[in-house]
Design a protein around this motif. Structure first.
Motif, PDB file in Angstrom:
ATOM      1  N   GLY A 181      -7.682   8.870  -7.545  1.00  0.00           N
ATOM      2  CA  GLY A 181      -7.423   7.513  -8.050  1.00  0.00           C
ATOM      3  C   GLY A 181      -6.493   6.730  -7.145  1.00  0.00           C
ATOM      4  O   GLY A 181      -6.718   5.538  -6.884  1.00  0.00           O
ATOM      5  N   THR A 182      -5.456   7.381  -6.661  1.00  0.00           N
ATOM      6  CA  THR A 182      -4.503   6.712  -5.778  1.00  0.00           C
ATOM      7  C   THR A 182      -5.163   6.322  -4.463  1.00  0.00           C
ATOM      8  O   THR A 182      -5.024   5.184  -3.999  1.00  0.00           O
TER       9      THR A 182
ATOM     10  N   SER B 221       2.326   1.759  -3.359  1.00  0.00           N
ATOM     11  CA  SER B 221       1.273   2.154  -4.294  1.00  0.00           C
ATOM     12  C   SER B 221       1.048   3.663  -4.271  1.00  0.00           C
ATOM     13  O   SER B 221       0.704   4.259  -5.296  1.00  0.00           O
TER      14      SER B 221
ATOM     15  N   LEU C  97      -9.379   0.494  -1.739  1.00  0.00           N
ATOM     16  CA  LEU C  97      -9.985  -0.753  -2.230  1.00  0.00           C
ATOM     17  C   LEU C  97      -9.069  -1.951  -2.026  1.00  0.00           C
ATOM     18  O   LEU C  97      -9.535  -3.039  -1.678  1.00  0.00           O
ATOM     19  N   ALA C  98      -7.770  -1.772  -2.227  1.00  0.00           N
ATOM     20  CA  ALA C  98      -6.831  -2.876  -2.002  1.00  0.00           C
ATOM     21  C   ALA C  98      -6.863  -3.303  -0.540  1.00  0.00           C
ATOM     22  O   ALA C  98      -6.875  -4.501  -0.234  1.00  0.00           O
ATOM     23  N   TYR C  99      -6.893  -2.331   0.352  1.00  0.00           N
ATOM     24  CA  TYR C  99      -6.978  -2.646   1.778  1.00  0.00           C
ATOM     25  C   TYR C  99      -8.254  -3.423   2.087  1.00  0.00           C
ATOM     26  O   TYR C  99      -8.234  -4.443   2.774  1.00  0.00           O
TER      27      TYR C  99
ATOM     28  N   ILE D 148       1.396   4.814  -8.331  1.00  0.00           N
ATOM     29  CA  ILE D 148       0.214   5.195  -9.117  1.00  0.00           C
ATOM     30  C   ILE D 148       0.332   6.615  -9.663  1.00  0.00           C
ATOM     31  O   ILE D 148       0.153   6.818 -10.871  1.00  0.00           O
TER      32      ILE D 148
ATOM     33  N   LEU E 131       0.829  -1.211   0.000  1.00  0.00           N
ATOM     34  CA  LEU E 131       0.000   0.000   0.000  1.00  0.00           C
ATOM     35  C   LEU E 131       0.860   1.255   0.000  1.00  0.00           C
ATOM     36  O   LEU E 131       0.573   2.219  -0.717  1.00  0.00           O
TER      37      LEU E 131
ATOM     38  N   ALA F 213      -8.347   5.916  -3.885  1.00  0.00           N
ATOM     39  CA  ALA F 213      -9.355   4.886  -4.153  1.00  0.00           C
ATOM     40  C   ALA F 213      -8.700   3.514  -4.304  1.00  0.00           C
ATOM     41  O   ALA F 213      -9.191   2.521  -3.748  1.00  0.00           O
ATOM     42  N   PHE F 214      -7.582   3.434  -5.048  1.00  0.00           N
ATOM     43  CA  PHE F 214      -6.906   2.151  -5.224  1.00  0.00           C
ATOM     44  C   PHE F 214      -6.407   1.603  -3.900  1.00  0.00           C
ATOM     45  O   PHE F 214      -6.625   0.429  -3.579  1.00  0.00           O
ATOM     46  N   VAL F 215      -5.720   2.432  -3.121  1.00  0.00           N
ATOM     47  CA  VAL F 215      -5.173   1.976  -1.841  1.00  0.00           C
ATOM     48  C   VAL F 215      -6.304   1.551  -0.898  1.00  0.00           C
ATOM     49  O   VAL F 215      -6.214   0.510  -0.243  1.00  0.00           O
TER      50      VAL F 215
ATOM     51  N   ARG G 125      -7.368  14.288  -9.963  1.00  0.00           N
ATOM     52  CA  ARG G 125      -7.723  12.953 -10.466  1.00  0.00           C
ATOM     53  C   ARG G 125      -6.695  11.916 -10.011  1.00  0.00           C
ATOM     54  O   ARG G 125      -7.064  10.807  -9.610  1.00  0.00           O
TER      55      ARG G 125
END
Length: 153
Positions: free
Chosen positions: A125-126, A103, A132-134, A107, A100, A128-130, A121
């Motif tokens: 996006g970063t 990331s 969701l990955a968590y 990203i 994480l 949101a990705f971190v 943006r």
């Protein structure tokens, strides 16, 4: 029929460039498979699946190569290799500071390499990705990620 430069838009992509890129991606996939095979139990599934997909998709790309030079919207070869170097750095960092945490760096860097300059943006996006990955690893899969430099755990 060859396309003339003034009639096409995009970058010129030569077959040898596409072959070199595909072989580099397949090599990285092979390293990921090798590293995943050293893991025990369920922790080996993800790296083996990702590495296998990289090798398989590279093989498909190589099988579809022809001798024609084509215009494409693909990134120039230098940017493609820069992205591969960044991916390698991400993999190395993930082992040292956590997935994480690394990331958070990769990203936005990949977005900048791809030409995105919208900071809002990239930030959304970063995050949101971190996030969701968590959620996926800790809640959905009940497989907490190793300790993180920033996030602790």
């Amino acid at each position: 029929m060859a396309v003339e430069p003034d009639q096409a838009q995009g970058n010129v992509v030569r077959p040898l460039e596409r072959l070199a890129t595909s072989l580099a991606v397949a090599l990285i996939g092979g390293v990921i498979i090798w590293d995943g095979a050293r893991q025990t139990g369920e922790s080996a599934y993800f790296p083996i699946a990702v590495g296998g997909a990289m090798v398989a998709l590279s093989a498909i790309t190589i099988a579809k190569l022809d001798r024609a030079t084509r215009f494409s919207d693909e990134a120039p070869l230098a940017k493609g290799f820069a992205g591969l170097v960044m991916l390698g750095l991400f993999i190395w960092l993930a082992g040292h500071v956590g997935f994480l945490t690394s990331s958070l760096l990769l990203i936005p860097a990949m977005a900048l390499l791809g030409g995105d300059r919208n900071v809002l943006r990239m930030t959304i996006g970063t995050i949101a990705f971190v996030g969701l990955a968590y959620l996926v690893f800790n809640l959905a899969l009940s497989q907490p990620l190793p300790a993180e430099l920033i996030f602790g755990d």
